[in-house]
Design a protein around this motif. Structure first.
Motif, PDB file in Angstrom:
ATOM      1  N   GLY A 301     -36.139 -69.809 -10.639  1.00 27.39           N
ATOM      2  CA  GLY A 301     -36.629 -69.904 -12.015  1.00 27.39           C
ATOM      3  C   GLY A 301     -37.569 -71.084 -12.212  1.00 27.39           C
ATOM      4  O   GLY A 301     -38.598 -70.975 -12.886  1.00 27.39           O
ATOM      5  N   LEU A 302     -37.223 -72.223 -11.602  1.00 24.92           N
ATOM      6  CA  LEU A 302     -38.085 -73.402 -11.699  1.00 24.92           C
ATOM      7  C   LEU A 302     -39.442 -73.135 -11.034  1.00 24.92           C
ATOM      8  O   LEU A 302     -40.491 -73.510 -11.563  1.00 24.92           O
ATOM      9  N   ALA A 303     -39.386 -72.475  -9.868  1.00 24.61           N
ATOM     10  CA  ALA A 303     -40.629 -72.159  -9.154  1.00 24.61           C
ATOM     11  C   ALA A 303     -41.499 -71.200  -9.970  1.00 24.61           C
ATOM     12  O   ALA A 303     -42.728 -71.323  -9.984  1.00 24.61           O
ATOM     13  N   ASP A 304     -40.859 -70.271 -10.677  1.00 20.59           N
ATOM     14  CA  ASP A 304     -41.608 -69.307 -11.485  1.00 20.59           C
ATOM     15  C   ASP A 304     -42.306 -70.003 -12.657  1.00 20.59           C
ATOM     16  O   ASP A 304     -43.468 -69.698 -12.963  1.00 20.59           O
ATOM     17  N   ILE A 305     -41.618 -70.938 -13.313  1.00 21.78           N
ATOM     18  CA  ILE A 305     -42.237 -71.679 -14.425  1.00 21.78           C
ATOM     19  C   ILE A 305     -43.419 -72.485 -13.908  1.00 21.78           C
ATOM     20  O   ILE A 305     -44.495 -72.532 -14.531  1.00 21.78           O
ATOM     21  N   SER A 306     -43.247 -73.123 -12.754  1.00 21.02           N
ATOM     22  CA  SER A 306     -44.336 -73.903 -12.174  1.00 21.02           C
ATOM     23  C   SER A 306     -45.542 -73.009 -11.862  1.00 21.02           C
ATOM     24  O   SER A 306     -46.694 -73.387 -12.085  1.00 21.02           O
ATOM     25  N   LYS A 307     -45.250 -71.799 -11.386  1.00 18.80           N
ATOM     26  CA  LYS A 307     -46.331 -70.854 -11.088  1.00 18.80           C
ATOM     27  C   LYS A 307     -47.063 -70.443 -12.361  1.00 18.80           C
ATOM     28  O   LYS A 307     -48.304 -70.355 -12.386  1.00 18.80           O
ATOM     29  N   GLN A 308     -46.304 -70.198 -13.447  1.00 11.86           N
ATOM     30  CA  GLN A 308     -46.931 -69.825 -14.716  1.00 11.86           C
ATOM     31  C   GLN A 308     -47.825 -70.952 -15.232  1.00 11.86           C
ATOM     32  O   GLN A 308     -48.916 -70.702 -15.769  1.00 11.86           O
ATOM     33  N   LEU A 309     -47.377 -72.201 -15.073  1.00 11.94           N
ATOM     34  CA  LEU A 309     -48.185 -73.336 -15.495  1.00 11.94           C
ATOM     35  C   LEU A 309     -49.482 -73.400 -14.684  1.00 11.94           C
ATOM     36  O   LEU A 309     -50.559 -73.670 -15.230  1.00 11.94           O
ATOM     37  N   ARG A 310     -49.371 -73.143 -13.382  1.00  7.89           N
ATOM     38  CA  ARG A 310     -50.576 -73.145 -12.540  1.00  7.89           C
ATOM     39  C   ARG A 310     -51.560 -72.073 -12.994  1.00  7.89           C
ATOM     40  O   ARG A 310     -52.765 -72.347 -13.128  1.00  7.89           O
ATOM     41  N   LEU A 311     -51.058 -70.877 -13.279  1.00 10.16           N
ATOM     42  CA  LEU A 311     -51.939 -69.784 -13.697  1.00 10.16           C
ATOM     43  C   LEU A 311     -52.632 -70.108 -15.014  1.00 10.16           C
ATOM     44  O   LEU A 311     -53.820 -69.812 -15.194  1.00 10.16           O
ATOM     45  N   ARG A 312     -51.910 -70.709 -15.934  1.00 10.34           N
ATOM     46  CA  ARG A 312     -52.520 -71.072 -17.215  1.00 10.34           C
ATOM     47  C   ARG A 312     -53.614 -72.130 -17.030  1.00 10.34           C
ATOM     48  O   ARG A 312     -54.661 -72.074 -17.662  1.00 10.34           O
ATOM     49  N   CYS A 313     -53.332 -73.094 -16.159  1.00 12.34           N
ATOM     50  CA  CYS A 313     -54.338 -74.134 -15.903  1.00 12.34           C
ATOM     51  C   CYS A 313     -55.576 -73.539 -15.253  1.00 12.34           C
ATOM     52  O   CYS A 313     -56.714 -73.897 -15.603  1.00 12.34           O
ATOM     53  N   GLN A 314     -55.355 -72.623 -14.326  1.00 12.59           N
ATOM     54  CA  GLN A 314     -56.491 -72.003 -13.648  1.00 12.59           C
ATOM     55  C   GLN A 314     -57.318 -71.136 -14.601  1.00 12.59           C
ATOM     56  O   GLN A 314     -58.534 -71.035 -14.469  1.00 12.59           O
ATOM     57  N   GLU A 315     -56.641 -70.536 -15.584  1.00 17.85           N
ATOM     58  CA  GLU A 315     -57.361 -69.780 -16.612  1.00 17.85           C
ATOM     59  C   GLU A 315     -58.240 -70.711 -17.438  1.00 17.85           C
ATOM     60  O   GLU A 315     -59.382 -70.388 -17.778  1.00 17.85           O
ATOM     61  N   GLU A 316     -57.699 -71.889 -17.775  1.00 11.26           N
ATOM     62  CA  GLU A 316     -58.474 -72.865 -18.539  1.00 11.26           C
ATOM     63  C   GLU A 316     -59.684 -73.335 -17.741  1.00 11.26           C
ATOM     64  O   GLU A 316     -60.786 -73.516 -18.287  1.00 11.26           O
ATOM     65  N   ILE A 317     -59.473 -73.541 -16.445  1.00  5.96           N
ATOM     66  CA  ILE A 317     -60.582 -73.974 -15.589  1.00  5.96           C
ATOM     67  C   ILE A 317     -61.669 -72.905 -15.555  1.00  5.96           C
ATOM     68  O   ILE A 317     -62.868 -73.198 -15.660  1.00  5.96           O
TER      69      ILE A 317
END
Length: 460
Positions: A301-317
């Motif tokens: 679950g922790l790894a999944d949240i971290s992955k979602q944060l990465r995807l959101r950041c990459q979308e912003e980029i």
């Protein structure tokens, strides 16, 4: 074979380590140490271990040291808190085969250290500390080191360090803050104190405090003359600090999670805390995922949240938001880049010239205030957390609680239904004088006729 002393110990056993990861309770565990070593750290400390518990509890020893033996994790210094010479020596003897030195914690300023009477709350008991260090130096096969905080007076700090050196301390880590500099009053560490200690002793000295970037490390060595520099919070927010890099947060988070999988078991709360630190700035924006990160109950679950944060950041980029986010958050880099979180300095310390270079802009202080309000649930005591679990609507914020109505005579809170608008103490006096009742306070007085009748019955 005689154990190495002083500079020989630092040069040979510790391999001349300059970049050091601090002992951090529940945070400098094996997985984090290994991650830090991969990115420039040359020496690590274990989290602070309780000497008395270490001696009596085999499970505690296994969970915190024995099961964590790893050839990659050397050189390693095991840190203990203790206030009894015999107990400290017993713990050190049990740990000496699993480390390169044993450190005595004389710097922890937290309330738990005050209640247990250890850490910085021993810094005035020089006779006891001299006995502890001297006995351990005589009995165990690895060197003894100490980590201290400074006194306000430089001269007293120097005498303190010299006393520990004379007792047998082979390496001294000096955190340039006083006992009272913690939490909201953390302020800036004094490198002037550290420089004075370094000049006064003949053993290696590590500096601790104000280390957020590699440039701080190099400047600290130059200004103080120390042999090495220790980082705590700077390392937690950017484990690549000693490499002089500021990588994307997800790079460090994903690598850390891989290390956790390769070197189990690792307590889930430790992993969660590391992710909160790494993703600190991003979580201020994505509050929904911040709440989710606090709730998940397994590593996946922790790894999944971290992955979602990465995807959101990459979308912003991808949308080209870098500049806008930098301005919005008043950060030197976009929020998805590993970078320090700096506490505001206390007003008394801002006058110092070196502090002016380190204090962030005023808006960072405002951001800190918002962050504190966001983390209200995180900082509740265990007792209040239990009350919150029983009553989710309970409010612990004093500023939001309704103001109580004051007693007209003394100012204490009045009884809600007191007929005199008084507190219980004042109500009792008034009710007695006026022979009147106040059912709100449970005060029921007898009439004169009732009293006279009772007196007559007693006479009979």
């Amino acid at each position: 074979m005689a154990k190495p002393q002083g500079f020989d110990f630092w040069k040979t056993t510790l391999k001349g380590a300059r970049f050091v990861v601090a002992p951090m309770v529940d945070q400098s565990e094996l997985a984090w140490r290994l991650l830090s070593r991969r990115h420039g750290a040359q020496l690590c400390f274990t989290p602070m271990l309780h000497a008395q518990v270490f001696v009596r509890d085999a499970n505690y020893r296994r969970e915190n040291l024995y099961n964590e033996v790893c050839q990659e994790d050397r050189p390693l210094i095991v840190q203990f808190c203790a206030n009894d010479p015999e107990v400290f020596v017993q713990a050190a003897l049990l740990a000496q085969d699993y480390c390169d030195a044993v450190d005595l914690n004389l710097g922890c300023p937290q309330m738990i250290a005050k209640r247990g009477h250890y850490g910085v709350f021993l810094q005035d008991e020089w006779e006891l500390l001299e006995k502890m260090v001297k006995l351990a130096n005589e009995k165990i096969s690895v060197p003894i080191t100490c980590k201290i905080r400074v006194f306000k007076e430089i001269d007293k700090t120097v005498c303190y360090a010299q006393m520990l050196e004379k007792a047998g301390c082979q390496l001294l880590t000096v955190h340039g803050r006083t006992k009272d500099q913690k939490g909201a009053t953390t302020g800036i560490a004094s490198w002037e104190h550290i420089r004075a200690v370094r000049k006064a002793v003949c053993i290696p000295v590590f500096a601790n405090g104000n280390i957020q970037h590699l440039s701080d490390v190099l400047r600290c060595i130059q200004e103080t003359g120390v042999q090495g520099v220790m980082s705590a919070e700077g390392n937690l927010h950017n484990p690549a600090l000693f490499e002089g890099r500021s990588p994307p947060v997800w790079e460090m988070a994903e690598e850390y999670l891989e290390v956790v999988k390769d070197y189990p078991p690792c307590t889930l709360s430790f992993v969660r805390a590391h992710l909160f630190k790494l993703w600190h700035h991003t979580l201020q924006i994505h509050q929904d995922l911040r709440k989710e990160l606090a709730k998940v109950k397994n590593l996946e679950g922790l790894a999944d949240i971290s992955k979602q944060l990465r995807l959101r950041c990459q979308e912003e980029i991808a949308k080209g938001k870098e500049l806008g986010e930098m301005q919005e958050n008043d950060l030197p880099f976009p929020h998805w880049i590993c970078q320090p979180y700096v506490r505001p300095a206390s007003k008394e310390l801002v006058a110092n010239g070196s502090i002016k270079e380190l204090v962030m802009k005023k808006t960072a202080c405002q951001k800190r205030a918002l962050d504190i309000s966001d983390r209200t649930a995180d900082v509740l005591s265990k007792n209040k957390q239990k009350k919150k679990a029983r009553n989710p609507n309970k409010n612990f914020c004093l500023e939001q609680k309704p103001k109580y109505i004051k007693c007209e005579q003394c100012g204490n809170p009045k009884g809600n239904k007191c007929v005199f608008n008084l507190c219980r103490g004042c109500c009792k006096k008034k009710a007695y004088k006026e022979v009147a009742d106040c059912l709100s306070h449970g005060l029921k007085f007898k009439t004169k006729a009732e009293k006279q009748k009772e007196e007559e019955q007693e006479i009979i």
